[in-house]
Design a protein around this motif. Structure first.
Motif, PDB file in Angstrom:
ATOM      1  N   LEU A 110      31.375 -36.294  13.996  1.00  0.00           N
ATOM      2  CA  LEU A 110      30.466 -35.046  14.175  1.00  0.00           C
ATOM      3  C   LEU A 110      31.189 -34.764  15.463  1.00  0.00           C
ATOM      4  CD1 LEU A 110      28.147 -38.556  16.800  1.00  0.00           C
ATOM      5  CD2 LEU A 110      27.942 -37.069  15.092  1.00  0.00           C
ATOM      6  N   LEU A 111      32.035 -34.628  15.749  1.00  0.00           N
ATOM      7  CA  LEU A 111      33.387 -33.453  16.193  1.00  0.00           C
ATOM      8  C   LEU A 111      33.446 -32.747  15.007  1.00  0.00           C
ATOM      9  CD1 LEU A 111      35.053 -31.904  18.151  1.00  0.00           C
ATOM     10  CD2 LEU A 111      37.186 -33.947  17.129  1.00  0.00           C
ATOM     11  N   ARG A 112      33.797 -32.477  13.904  1.00  0.00           N
ATOM     12  CA  ARG A 112      33.517 -31.691  12.874  1.00  0.00           C
ATOM     13  C   ARG A 112      32.765 -30.803  12.730  1.00  0.00           C
ATOM     14  NH1 ARG A 112      38.281 -32.163   9.584  1.00  0.00           N
ATOM     15  NH2 ARG A 112      38.146 -30.568   7.768  1.00  0.00           N
ATOM     16  N   LEU A 113      31.286 -31.852  12.450  1.00  0.00           N
ATOM     17  CA  LEU A 113      30.277 -30.872  12.632  1.00  0.00           C
ATOM     18  C   LEU A 113      29.557 -30.059  14.238  1.00  0.00           C
ATOM     19  CD1 LEU A 113      27.799 -33.212  12.311  1.00  0.00           C
ATOM     20  CD2 LEU A 113      28.596 -32.035  10.645  1.00  0.00           C
ATOM     21  N   ILE A 114      30.040 -30.546  15.319  1.00  0.00           N
ATOM     22  CA  ILE A 114      30.137 -29.565  16.297  1.00  0.00           C
ATOM     23  C   ILE A 114      31.043 -28.009  16.294  1.00  0.00           C
ATOM     24  CG2 ILE A 114      30.915 -29.307  18.886  1.00  0.00           C
ATOM     25  CD1 ILE A 114      29.623 -32.172  19.095  1.00  0.00           C
ATOM     26  N   LEU A 115      32.330 -28.415  16.260  1.00  0.00           N
ATOM     27  CA  LEU A 115      33.381 -27.807  15.544  1.00  0.00           C
ATOM     28  C   LEU A 115      32.580 -26.482  14.905  1.00  0.00           C
ATOM     29  CD1 LEU A 115      36.474 -29.257  16.501  1.00  0.00           C
ATOM     30  CD2 LEU A 115      35.552 -27.349  17.304  1.00  0.00           C
TER      31      LEU A 115
END
Length: 137
Positions: A80-85
Motif C-alpha cells: 500500500l505504501l508503494r502504491l501511495i508513493l
C-alpha cells in the motif's frame, strides 16, 4: 539504502528516483498536448473518476505482479505504501510539469488544475511503476 528492509519489494532512494523518472518520461509528452489540457477541463466528473480508478488499478496490478510477485498478503503495508508513493509522486511530477508550462492554474482555476493533473497522471503513473519495476525482475 532501503527504507523498509532488504527484499526486492522494499523501497529505497533508487526506487524513488525511478518513480520520478518514469512519471516524468510520460508526463512531459502528454503535458505538451493541448488535447490533454482541454480534456482535463471538459471531461465529466464520472469519467475523471474512471481515469483515476484506471490509474490506481494499473498501479495495483502491476506492482502486485512485478514488484511483489503476487505475494502481497504478508506485505500489505509495504504494498500500500508503494502504491501511495507511486501515485503521489506521479501527481507531484505532473503538477510541476504543468506548472512549468503555465498550464496548472492552481490559484485562478484550482478545479481545472486538479483535473488536468489527474488526466495526465494516467499515463505518467504507468511510466512511474514500469520504470520502478524494471530492475526488480
Amino acid at each position: 539504502m532501503s527504507l523498509f528492509g532488504t527484499t526486492p519489494s522494499d523501497l529505497d532512494l533508487e526506487d524513488l528516483l525511478q518513480l520520478i523518472i518514469g512519471a516524468f518520461a510520460l508526463a512531459v509528452p502528454v503535458s505538451f498536448s493541448e488535447e490533454a489540457w482541454h480534456l482535463g477541463e471538459t471531461l465529466p466528473t464520472l469519467n475523471l473518476l474512471l481515469v483515476v480508478l484506471l490509474s490506481l488499478g494499473f498501479l495495483s496490478i502491476y506492482a502486485a505482479q512485478s514488484l511483489f510477485q503476487g505475494r502481497i498478503r504478508d506485505r500489505l503495508p509495504r504494498y500500500l505504501l508503494r502504491l501511495i508513493l507511486a501515485y503521489g509522486i506521479t501527481l507531484v511530477v505532473v503538477s510541476l510539469v504543468l506548472l512549468a508550462l503555465d498550464k496548472w492554474p492552481l490559484l485562478t482555476e484550482p478545479a481545472d488544475a486538479l483535473r488536468r493533473t489527474l488526466v495526465v497522471s494516467l499515463p505518467a503513473s504507468m511510466g512511474a511503476i514500469v520504470v520502478d519495476a524494471l530492475d526488480k525482475e
